[in-house]
Motif scaffolding. Sequence first.
Motif, PDB file in Angstrom:
ATOM      1  N   LYS A   1      37.083  -5.819  22.654  1.00  0.00           N
ATOM      2  CA  LYS A   1      36.610  -6.318  21.362  1.00  0.00           C
ATOM      3  C   LYS A   1      36.489  -7.840  21.386  1.00  0.00           C
ATOM      4  O   LYS A   1      35.512  -8.408  20.888  1.00  0.00           O
ATOM      5  CB  LYS A   1      37.544  -5.865  20.239  1.00  0.00           C
ATOM      6  CG  LYS A   1      37.028  -6.205  18.846  1.00  0.00           C
ATOM      7  CD  LYS A   1      37.984  -5.709  17.763  1.00  0.00           C
ATOM      8  CE  LYS A   1      37.959  -4.211  17.640  1.00  0.00           C
ATOM      9  NZ  LYS A   1      38.760  -3.754  16.474  1.00  0.00           N
ATOM     10  N   GLU A   2      37.480  -8.532  21.978  1.00  0.00           N
ATOM     11  CA  GLU A   2      37.433  -9.989  22.060  1.00  0.00           C
ATOM     12  C   GLU A   2      36.241 -10.450  22.904  1.00  0.00           C
ATOM     13  O   GLU A   2      35.557 -11.415  22.550  1.00  0.00           O
ATOM     14  CB  GLU A   2      38.744 -10.515  22.650  1.00  0.00           C
ATOM     15  CG  GLU A   2      38.753 -12.009  22.956  1.00  0.00           C
ATOM     16  CD  GLU A   2      38.548 -12.902  21.737  1.00  0.00           C
ATOM     17  OE1 GLU A   2      38.228 -14.091  21.939  1.00  0.00           O
ATOM     18  OE2 GLU A   2      38.692 -12.424  20.589  1.00  0.00           O
ATOM     19  N   ILE A   3      35.966  -9.770  24.005  1.00  0.00           N
ATOM     20  CA  ILE A   3      34.812 -10.108  24.840  1.00  0.00           C
ATOM     21  C   ILE A   3      33.522  -9.931  24.052  1.00  0.00           C
ATOM     22  O   ILE A   3      32.618 -10.780  24.086  1.00  0.00           O
ATOM     23  CB  ILE A   3      34.791  -9.247  26.121  1.00  0.00           C
ATOM     24  CG1 ILE A   3      35.948  -9.637  27.037  1.00  0.00           C
ATOM     25  CG2 ILE A   3      33.461  -9.408  26.865  1.00  0.00           C
ATOM     26  CD1 ILE A   3      36.141  -8.691  28.213  1.00  0.00           C
TER      27      ILE A   3
ATOM     28  N   PRO B   1      26.037 -14.788  26.227  1.00  0.00           N
ATOM     29  CA  PRO B   1      26.623 -14.022  27.332  1.00  0.00           C
ATOM     30  C   PRO B   1      26.920 -14.819  28.596  1.00  0.00           C
ATOM     31  O   PRO B   1      27.472 -14.270  29.543  1.00  0.00           O
ATOM     32  CB  PRO B   1      25.541 -12.979  27.613  1.00  0.00           C
ATOM     33  CG  PRO B   1      24.261 -13.702  27.303  1.00  0.00           C
ATOM     34  CD  PRO B   1      24.579 -14.592  26.127  1.00  0.00           C
ATOM     35  N   GLU B   2      26.560 -16.108  28.634  1.00  0.00           N
ATOM     36  CA  GLU B   2      26.757 -16.909  29.837  1.00  0.00           C
ATOM     37  C   GLU B   2      28.140 -17.550  29.834  1.00  0.00           C
ATOM     38  O   GLU B   2      28.469 -18.352  28.949  1.00  0.00           O
ATOM     39  CB  GLU B   2      25.683 -17.995  29.941  1.00  0.00           C
ATOM     40  CG  GLU B   2      24.260 -17.454  29.940  1.00  0.00           C
ATOM     41  CD  GLU B   2      23.998 -16.550  31.133  1.00  0.00           C
ATOM     42  OE1 GLU B   2      24.608 -16.795  32.202  1.00  0.00           O
ATOM     43  OE2 GLU B   2      23.193 -15.612  31.002  1.00  0.00           O
ATOM     44  N   LEU B   3      28.955 -17.225  30.828  1.00  0.00           N
ATOM     45  CA  LEU B   3      30.333 -17.716  30.865  1.00  0.00           C
ATOM     46  C   LEU B   3      30.415 -19.233  30.900  1.00  0.00           C
ATOM     47  O   LEU B   3      31.271 -19.835  30.245  1.00  0.00           O
ATOM     48  CB  LEU B   3      31.066 -17.144  32.081  1.00  0.00           C
ATOM     49  CG  LEU B   3      31.239 -15.622  32.171  1.00  0.00           C
ATOM     50  CD1 LEU B   3      32.103 -15.273  33.368  1.00  0.00           C
ATOM     51  CD2 LEU B   3      31.848 -15.059  30.898  1.00  0.00           C
ATOM     52  N   GLU B   4      29.510 -19.862  31.673  1.00  0.00           N
ATOM     53  CA  GLU B   4      29.589 -21.315  31.838  1.00  0.00           C
ATOM     54  C   GLU B   4      29.286 -22.065  30.545  1.00  0.00           C
ATOM     55  O   GLU B   4      29.683 -23.228  30.392  1.00  0.00           O
ATOM     56  CB  GLU B   4      28.652 -21.791  32.954  1.00  0.00           C
ATOM     57  CG  GLU B   4      27.189 -21.439  32.742  1.00  0.00           C
ATOM     58  CD  GLU B   4      26.813 -20.097  33.336  1.00  0.00           C
ATOM     59  OE1 GLU B   4      25.613 -19.906  33.610  1.00  0.00           O
ATOM     60  OE2 GLU B   4      27.703 -19.251  33.523  1.00  0.00           O
TER      61      GLU B   4
ATOM     62  N   PRO C   1      33.002 -21.087  26.296  1.00  0.00           N
ATOM     63  CA  PRO C   1      34.430 -21.161  26.655  1.00  0.00           C
ATOM     64  C   PRO C   1      35.248 -19.979  26.165  1.00  0.00           C
ATOM     65  O   PRO C   1      36.142 -19.497  26.868  1.00  0.00           O
ATOM     66  CB  PRO C   1      34.887 -22.464  26.002  1.00  0.00           C
ATOM     67  CG  PRO C   1      33.642 -23.276  25.842  1.00  0.00           C
ATOM     68  CD  PRO C   1      32.547 -22.281  25.575  1.00  0.00           C
ATOM     69  N   ARG C   2      34.950 -19.500  24.960  1.00  0.00           N
ATOM     70  CA  ARG C   2      35.726 -18.382  24.428  1.00  0.00           C
ATOM     71  C   ARG C   2      35.500 -17.121  25.259  1.00  0.00           C
ATOM     72  O   ARG C   2      36.442 -16.383  25.562  1.00  0.00           O
ATOM     73  CB  ARG C   2      35.350 -18.119  22.960  1.00  0.00           C
ATOM     74  CG  ARG C   2      36.118 -16.954  22.348  1.00  0.00           C
ATOM     75  CD  ARG C   2      35.822 -16.771  20.879  1.00  0.00           C
ATOM     76  NE  ARG C   2      36.525 -15.615  20.350  1.00  0.00           N
ATOM     77  CZ  ARG C   2      36.482 -15.220  19.071  1.00  0.00           C
ATOM     78  NH1 ARG C   2      35.791 -15.921  18.193  1.00  0.00           N
ATOM     79  NH2 ARG C   2      37.135 -14.148  18.679  1.00  0.00           N
ATOM     80  N   LEU C   3      34.250 -16.884  25.650  1.00  0.00           N
ATOM     81  CA  LEU C   3      33.951 -15.719  26.473  1.00  0.00           C
ATOM     82  C   LEU C   3      34.581 -15.863  27.855  1.00  0.00           C
ATOM     83  O   LEU C   3      35.127 -14.899  28.408  1.00  0.00           O
ATOM     84  CB  LEU C   3      32.438 -15.535  26.598  1.00  0.00           C
ATOM     85  CG  LEU C   3      31.981 -14.359  27.470  1.00  0.00           C
ATOM     86  CD1 LEU C   3      32.485 -13.034  26.915  1.00  0.00           C
ATOM     87  CD2 LEU C   3      30.455 -14.345  27.582  1.00  0.00           C
TER      88      LEU C   3
ATOM     89  N   ALA D   1      31.073  -4.769  27.856  1.00  0.00           N
ATOM     90  CA  ALA D   1      31.581  -5.431  26.654  1.00  0.00           C
ATOM     91  C   ALA D   1      30.750  -6.671  26.320  1.00  0.00           C
ATOM     92  O   ALA D   1      30.461  -6.945  25.147  1.00  0.00           O
ATOM     93  CB  ALA D   1      33.049  -5.814  26.852  1.00  0.00           C
ATOM     94  N   ILE D   2      30.356  -7.433  27.352  1.00  0.00           N
ATOM     95  CA  ILE D   2      29.494  -8.605  27.133  1.00  0.00           C
ATOM     96  C   ILE D   2      28.148  -8.169  26.562  1.00  0.00           C
ATOM     97  O   ILE D   2      27.654  -8.740  25.574  1.00  0.00           O
ATOM     98  CB  ILE D   2      29.297  -9.385  28.446  1.00  0.00           C
ATOM     99  CG1 ILE D   2      30.615 -10.024  28.894  1.00  0.00           C
ATOM    100  CG2 ILE D   2      28.229 -10.465  28.268  1.00  0.00           C
ATOM    101  CD1 ILE D   2      30.555 -10.672  30.263  1.00  0.00           C
TER     102      ILE D   2
END
Length: 247
Positions: free
Chosen positions: A30-32, A41-44, A47-49, A69-70
Motif C-alpha cells: 500500500k505504501e509503495i 514511478p521513477e525511483l530516482e 524519494p518516498r517511493l 505495487a508501483i
Amino acid sequence: MAGHSKWANIKHRKGAQDAKRGKIFTKLIKEITVASKEGGPELENNPRLRLAVQNAKGKNMPKDTIERAINKGQGSEAASYEELTYEGYAPNGVAVFVECSTDNLNRTVSNVRAIFNKNGGSLSKNGSVEFLFERKGTFVFDLPEGMDEEDLELALIEGGAEDMSIEDGKVNVTSSMEDFGNVQSKLDELGIAPENAELERIPTTTVTLDNESFQSVMKLIDKLEDDDDVQKVFHNLEVTDEQMELI
C-alpha cells in the motif's frame, strides 16, 4: 551517543509480529502504491517511493510484487488512498497514535473507533496525544563486516545522526526528522542499505504497567495493527524484558 535501544528492541519484536501475521507485505504494498501515485514511478525522482521500495526489499519482498505495487499507482485505474491519523488512549492512560491509509474513510473510522471501544480504550480528538511524541528518523541495518564501530558512528554524526546503538549485530540509528534525508544520503555514500528506514513517532514520556495491564493494552494495539487500513501504530508504553517475552 545515547541510543534508543529499548525502543529499537520493541520495534524489532513488533516487526516480527507483523510478519508472523502476514500483514507486513500488505502494508508495504500500500505504501509503495501511494508513493507511486503521489510522486511518479521513477525511483530516482521519488524519494518516498525509493524509501518504500528499499523497506520492501529489506523484508525480502519479491521484485515482481514490488513492480506490481508501483504499477498499481499509475494510470486511470490507479488505486486511490487517503492518508489520515487517529489519536486516543488505551487502558491505563497509554497514548496511542494511529496512521492509516484507506480507500474508504467511513470503514476506517468505524473500525478504528470500534477497536478502541471494544478493548477498553477511547478515541480522542486530533492533537490530544500527538504532543507526547517526537518525529524522528530511524534506520536499522546489519553492522557492516570489517567496519570499525567508532568510524561508523563518526560518519553518521557527520551525516546528521543523533543517536546510534548496536545490539546483536543490528545498528539502530536515530535522526531528527529534518536530517532524515541527510542520513539516508550518508548511508548511500557508505554503501549501506538499511533493512528498515522510516519516520517514527518516538514517545517523550512513557508509561510502565504490571503484566496483566500490559497484556490488556497490547490486545488493543494488536487489534489496530491487524486492521488492513492501519499502516503504523505508535504508543508510549514502556515494555520490560519480561513483558517482551509475553508478546
